[in-house]
Design an enzyme around this catalytic site. Structure first.
Site, mmCIF file in Angstrom:
data_model
loop_
_atom_site.group_PDB
_atom_site.id
_atom_site.type_symbol
_atom_site.label_atom_id
_atom_site.label_comp_id
_atom_site.label_asym_id
_atom_site.label_seq_id
_atom_site.Cartn_x
_atom_site.Cartn_y
_atom_site.Cartn_z
ATOM 1 N N CYS A 112 -1.096 1.615 8.242
ATOM 2 C CA CYS A 112 -0.680 0.411 7.291
ATOM 3 C C CYS A 112 -1.425 -0.765 7.558
ATOM 4 O O CYS A 112 -1.799 -1.196 8.537
ATOM 5 C CB CYS A 112 0.546 0.234 8.376
ATOM 6 S SG CYS A 112 2.017 1.277 8.205
ATOM 7 N N GLU B 186 0.603 -1.274 -0.418
ATOM 8 C CA GLU B 186 -0.011 0.392 -0.145
ATOM 9 C C GLU B 186 0.792 1.218 -0.007
ATOM 10 O O GLU B 186 2.137 1.371 0.601
ATOM 11 C CB GLU B 186 -0.939 -0.130 0.751
ATOM 12 C CG GLU B 186 -2.114 -1.024 1.446
ATOM 13 C CD GLU B 186 -2.214 -1.498 3.092
ATOM 14 O OE1 GLU B 186 -3.484 -1.991 3.119
ATOM 15 O OE2 GLU B 186 -1.735 -0.593 3.026
#
Length: 345
Positions: A333, A92
């Site tokens: 995260c 990501e």
């Protein structure tokens, strides 16, 4: 096996053109195609002679990630991408539209081995390190996608940067030196859970970056519970390395402290934290928890967080509560990746 040309700088491309028997100016054309125009297929580089394109196609590849999912916040100030690399690894990256410019949150590893119990990126463990070129692609992908210039970045995505030290160091130097990118070292922040030996190594590099320690606890007892890696790097030794870093680089350290209700946010923790931080003269960045499935903690009420911050300030500690960005798009995260994996299980 074809080699990856993505990540090569202009001098390296000049060397390659010489090896392929092409004039030196072709290196600038190739550089411009990849890094300025975002053209990532050799057969679309019409200015290059067909013979040169065929040589490149035969032995080289532009290994660039593809977008799996894209999410943008309703205020358009935050966006998140789930990316897939050529080996099917998923990571990501987050774009934040700050008052001073566009900033990117960079992932440095696929997964994470640190095992922080409040973080989704470590739930699947560590798969592999990202190369410097793969990190560089996260910067350029945002620039290509939204036609913007990246001002700064934070190494706060999935992974522990100091456990991928050589690649991370190369990446930072690439971002600083790359023609057309040239991000100032002062606009780079590296966040670490506290790999003590590598903090000494980083200090000796004397790069004027910002070092942020993921502290998250006022003592080793709590830290060992929520950050298992701290058992190998106790706080006294870790704090010594931060003193060395500050003295060597003349750069102030930031300490990140995620507030977990009933765990590390009590009045007695304020006093412990202040006593520990005071010799460092560090800034404390208090972070509201991004709650996520699989994470066994809850965030305190905002009023409680503000009181915690005010008590630190009364003890002479520079402390602020981080402004939240991207909560609605799961910008913390590992959250988007975990949702994608669950949805496609």
């Amino acid at each position: 096996m074809k080699q990856n040309i993505w990540g090569k700088n202009l001098p390296e491309l000049r060397t390659l053109m010489k090896e392929l028997g092409a004039p030196g100016y072709r290196s600038q054309q190739l550089f411009d195609y990849m890094y300025k125009r975002g053209i990532l297929h050799f057969d679309e580089m019409a200015q290059l002679p067909k013979a040169l394109r065929n040589k490149l196609i035969e032995s080289w590849v532009i290994d660039f990630p593809t977008i799996v999912r894209e999410q943008r916040s309703s205020d358009r100030k935050t966006a998140k991408l789930l990316l897939r690399y050529s080996d099917n690894s998923l990571i990501e990256t987050v774009l934040m539209n700050q008052p001073y410019g566009y900033s990117v949150c960079i992932s440095t590893q696929v997964g994470c081995a640190v095992g922080c119990t409040f973080c989704a990126s470590g739930l699947t463990g560590l798969q592999r390190n990202l190369t410097a070129a793969e990190m560089l692609a996260q910067i350029y992908l945002w620039q290509f996608l939204y036609d913007i210039k990246i001002h700064s970045f934070v190494l706060m995505g999935s992974g522990e940067p100091l456990q991928n030290y050589d690649n991370v160091l190369s990446f930072m130097k690439m971002c600083h030196d790359f023609e057309g990118l040239t991000i100032s070292y002062r606009n780079m922040t590296l966040s670490t859970s506290g790999i003590t030996p590598k903090i000494y190594d980083l200090a000796k590099e004397k790069l004027p970056i910002t070092l942020a320690l993921s502290l998250h606890a006022p003592n080793d007892t709590i830290r060992n519970q929520i950050m298992p890696i701290s058992k190998w790097y106790p706080l006294p030794e870790l704090l010594e390395s931060l003193q060395f870093y500050t003295q060597t680089t003349r750069r102030r350290v930031t300490c990140e402290y995620i507030l977990l209700a009933g765990v590390n946010d009590q009045p007695e923790h304020v006093a412990e934290l202040a006593q520990m931080i005071r010799p460092l003269r560090a800034h404390v960045n208090l972070i509201p928890l991004n709650e996520s499935p699989g994470i066994p903690y809850r965030r305190p009420e905002m009023k409680h967080s503000q009181e915690f911050c005010e008590q630190l300030q009364k003890q002479g500690i520079a402390a602020t509560i981080r402004k939240e960005m991207g909560t609605e798009i799961q910008a913390a995260c590992g959250q988007l990746k975990m949702k994608f994996v669950r949805d496609n299980a």
